[in-house]
Every structure is written in C-alpha cells, then in structure tokens.
Design a protein around this motif. Structure first.
Motif, PDB file in Angstrom:
ATOM      1  N   ARG A 101      -8.449  -6.242   6.489  1.00 32.97           N
ATOM      2  CA  ARG A 101      -7.949  -5.291   5.500  1.00 32.97           C
ATOM      3  C   ARG A 101      -6.508  -5.615   5.104  1.00 32.97           C
ATOM      4  O   ARG A 101      -6.119  -5.446   3.946  1.00 32.97           O
ATOM      5  N   ILE A 102      -5.718  -6.072   6.053  1.00 34.76           N
ATOM      6  CA  ILE A 102      -4.345  -6.455   5.731  1.00 34.76           C
ATOM      7  C   ILE A 102      -4.337  -7.662   4.794  1.00 34.76           C
ATOM      8  O   ILE A 102      -3.601  -7.703   3.802  1.00 34.76           O
ATOM      9  N   ASP A 104      -6.726  -8.524   2.800  1.00 34.44           N
ATOM     10  CA  ASP A 104      -7.247  -8.079   1.513  1.00 34.44           C
ATOM     11  C   ASP A 104      -6.162  -7.382   0.691  1.00 34.44           C
ATOM     12  O   ASP A 104      -6.108  -7.539  -0.530  1.00 34.44           O
ATOM     13  N   ALA A 105      -5.291  -6.636   1.344  1.00 30.80           N
ATOM     14  CA  ALA A 105      -4.199  -5.968   0.627  1.00 30.80           C
ATOM     15  C   ALA A 105      -3.136  -6.960   0.177  1.00 30.80           C
ATOM     16  O   ALA A 105      -2.526  -6.775  -0.895  1.00 30.80           O
ATOM     17  N   ASP A 108      -3.328  -8.509  -3.379  1.00 37.80           N
ATOM     18  CA  ASP A 108      -2.871  -7.751  -4.546  1.00 37.80           C
ATOM     19  C   ASP A 108      -1.364  -7.708  -4.697  1.00 37.80           C
ATOM     20  O   ASP A 108      -0.867  -7.128  -5.668  1.00 37.80           O
ATOM     21  N   LEU A 109      -0.622  -8.285  -3.766  1.00 35.77           N
ATOM     22  CA  LEU A 109       0.843  -8.238  -3.845  1.00 35.77           C
ATOM     23  C   LEU A 109       1.398  -8.831  -5.140  1.00 35.77           C
ATOM     24  O   LEU A 109       2.328  -8.270  -5.721  1.00 35.77           O
ATOM     25  N   ARG A 164     -10.299 -11.320  -7.098  1.00 39.94           N
ATOM     26  CA  ARG A 164     -10.850 -10.012  -7.457  1.00 39.94           C
ATOM     27  C   ARG A 164     -12.015 -10.116  -8.440  1.00 39.94           C
ATOM     28  O   ARG A 164     -12.844  -9.202  -8.515  1.00 39.94           O
TER      29      ARG A 164
END
Length: 281
Positions: A101-102, A104-105, A108-109, A164
């Motif tokens: 999850r980290i 995956d986040a 988007d940075l 994405r």
C-alpha cells in the motif's frame, strides 16, 4: 394491456442528467469556452507575423533544437515509462506483500508533488555532488544539467500515467486466462507475450500517450535539472517563457503553435495505433 397500463407498469426511467440535447449543448459550450477558444487564440496570435516571419521565428537553430529535445525526450521517456510501468502495475496487482500500500501511494506522488519541488529534488539527487550523481560522476557520467536530466524529469512525471492506466485492466483480466494458457502448455514468457500483452496493448498505448503529452509540455520539474543551455538542454516551454519575457508574444505563440501541431499529430498517431491494437484483440 393498454398503453396507459404499460406506462404504469413500466414508468419512464429518470436520469440524473437532463436530456441528450441539453447535455450536448452544455458539453459543447463548456469545451468551447475552456478548450476551443484558447486554442483558437493561440492559432491566431502569430497571424500578424506573416508566413515568412512565422517561418523565420520557428526555424532558427535554437528553436529547432529545443523542439527536438522536448519531443524526442518525451517520446523516449514515454517508452521507458510504458516498459517499467507495466512491470510495476503487474507487481501491484498480482502480488501481495508487506509495504504494498505504501508503494502504491508513492506512485501518485508525481501527481501531488509541485513540479518545482520535484525539479529541485531531482537536481539535488543527480547533481555531481548528489547521492546518485556523485557515484555516476566518478565514472564520468553526468545527468543533471544535461539533456539526460530532461529525460529523468520526464520519466518521473510520466510514470503514474502508465501504471494507473494498466492497473484496472490487469484487475479485470484476472488469472483465469493465464491458468488456461498454462494448462495448454504455454510457458510463462509465452503467456505474457501472447496472451497478456495483446489484451493490455490498447491501455499501454493510452498510458504512453498521456505520459508523452505530459512530458512534452512539462516545465517546472525540468528547468531545475536541465541546465537550460540554449541549443543543448533548453526545452521548448522554457523558450516560450523566454520569448514572453522579451515581450515577443507573436514569437512565443508561433513556437506554441508548432508544439500544438506536433503534439496533435503524435497523439493522433498513438490513438490510431491504439484503435488498431484494440481491433486485433
């Protein structure tokens, strides 16, 4: 059953949006005000230069070098993003691991990070005394303040588009197709090349087109790491800003028209390739 009875039994469905004509009218009005009119103004601005002066404004060695750098590196970056974006999307969809999850986040940075901050961070990392630039400089490799710095910045900002775009398609594809190919004797590589990639190709081209368009028009994250040397590491958007600072509005608009036309042709070609790939599925 009578017509009145049918209307009572099957009442007309109510839609949240108004009818087609009103919705289409609002859509055309909105697109005209937001997209068409600004583009039309850009196309008409160089009109007072005349054809000869317009050609002179866009055919100087400095302008041609900046256009080659912007579009060449944007295409190169989109190709790299498509390759590694596929691998990253595959890992995020197909596997479950600690820190997923980290990761995956983090993808988007580049969307959320201000472009100037991204440019400063990249230039600090890839500078000759930076964490990444110093080891490379020991072998005579320079990234920051060269055309390769432009490539690094474009790869950074374009990667989320390919990841994405591919993730939803990979989720829908599932494992059934891969398992069926395995039962028929296909190797892992054959399954990916002949089964998975043909299904993902339209989405992969879409993500690459979006990454290319973003890279070709990028300004903030590139100027800090590019070095901005005329005819060497100067991108076309920076040259447009330079023209505006010199109050050469028509010259700036002329370069903008060339960028608009080139971007339109490239995106049209990629969309055509995407349609061709979709028909072959």
């Amino acid at each position: 059953m009578s017509a009145a009875g049918l209307k009572l039994a099957f009442p007309r469905a109510r839609h949240m949006l108004p009818g087609f004509h009103l919705s289409l009218g609002f859509t055309l009005f909105y697109l005209t005000g937001i997209v068409v009119i600004p583009l039309l103004a850009l196309l008409l601005r160089p009109y007072n230069l005349g054809l000869e002066r317009f050609w002179s404004a866009i055919s100087t060695p400095r302008v041609l070098a900046s256009l080659r750098l912007s579009f060449g590196m944007a295409l190169f970056a989109a190709t790299i993003d498509a390759t590694f974006g596929f691998i990253i999307a595959w890992v995020l969809v197909r596997y479950r691991f600690t820190g997923r999850r980290i990761l995956d986040a983090v993808i988007d940075l580049p969307f959320a990070l201000p472009t100037a901050v991204a440019g400063i961070a990249l230039s600090s990392l890839y500078a000759p005394n930076g964490w990444i630039g110093a080891p490379l400089a020991a072998y005579g490799i320079r990234i920051a303040y060269t055309p390769w710095g432009v490539l690094v910045a474009m790869i950074f900002i374009g990667l989320p588009f390919t990841v994405r775009t591919l993730e939803p398609v990979l989720n829908e594809l599932g494992l059934d197709v891969e398992e069926a190919a395995a039962t028929l004797g296909a190797t892992r590589l054959q399954t990916i090349l002949r089964v998975v990639l043909p299904s993902l190709l339209p989405s992969l081209l879409t993500g690459a087109a979006m990454a290319f368009a973003r890279g070709a028009g990028e300004y903030g994250s590139v100027i800090f790491i590019a070095g901005n040397i005329p005819a060497v590491s100067e991108i076309a958007p920076l040259l447009i800003v330079t023209k505006l600072e010199e109050f050469d509005y028509a010259g700036a608009a002329a370069i903008g028209v060339v960028m608009l036309a080139a971007s339109f042709v490239m995106l049209l070609a990629l969309n055509g390739l995407q349609s061709w790939a979709a028909k072959r599925r």
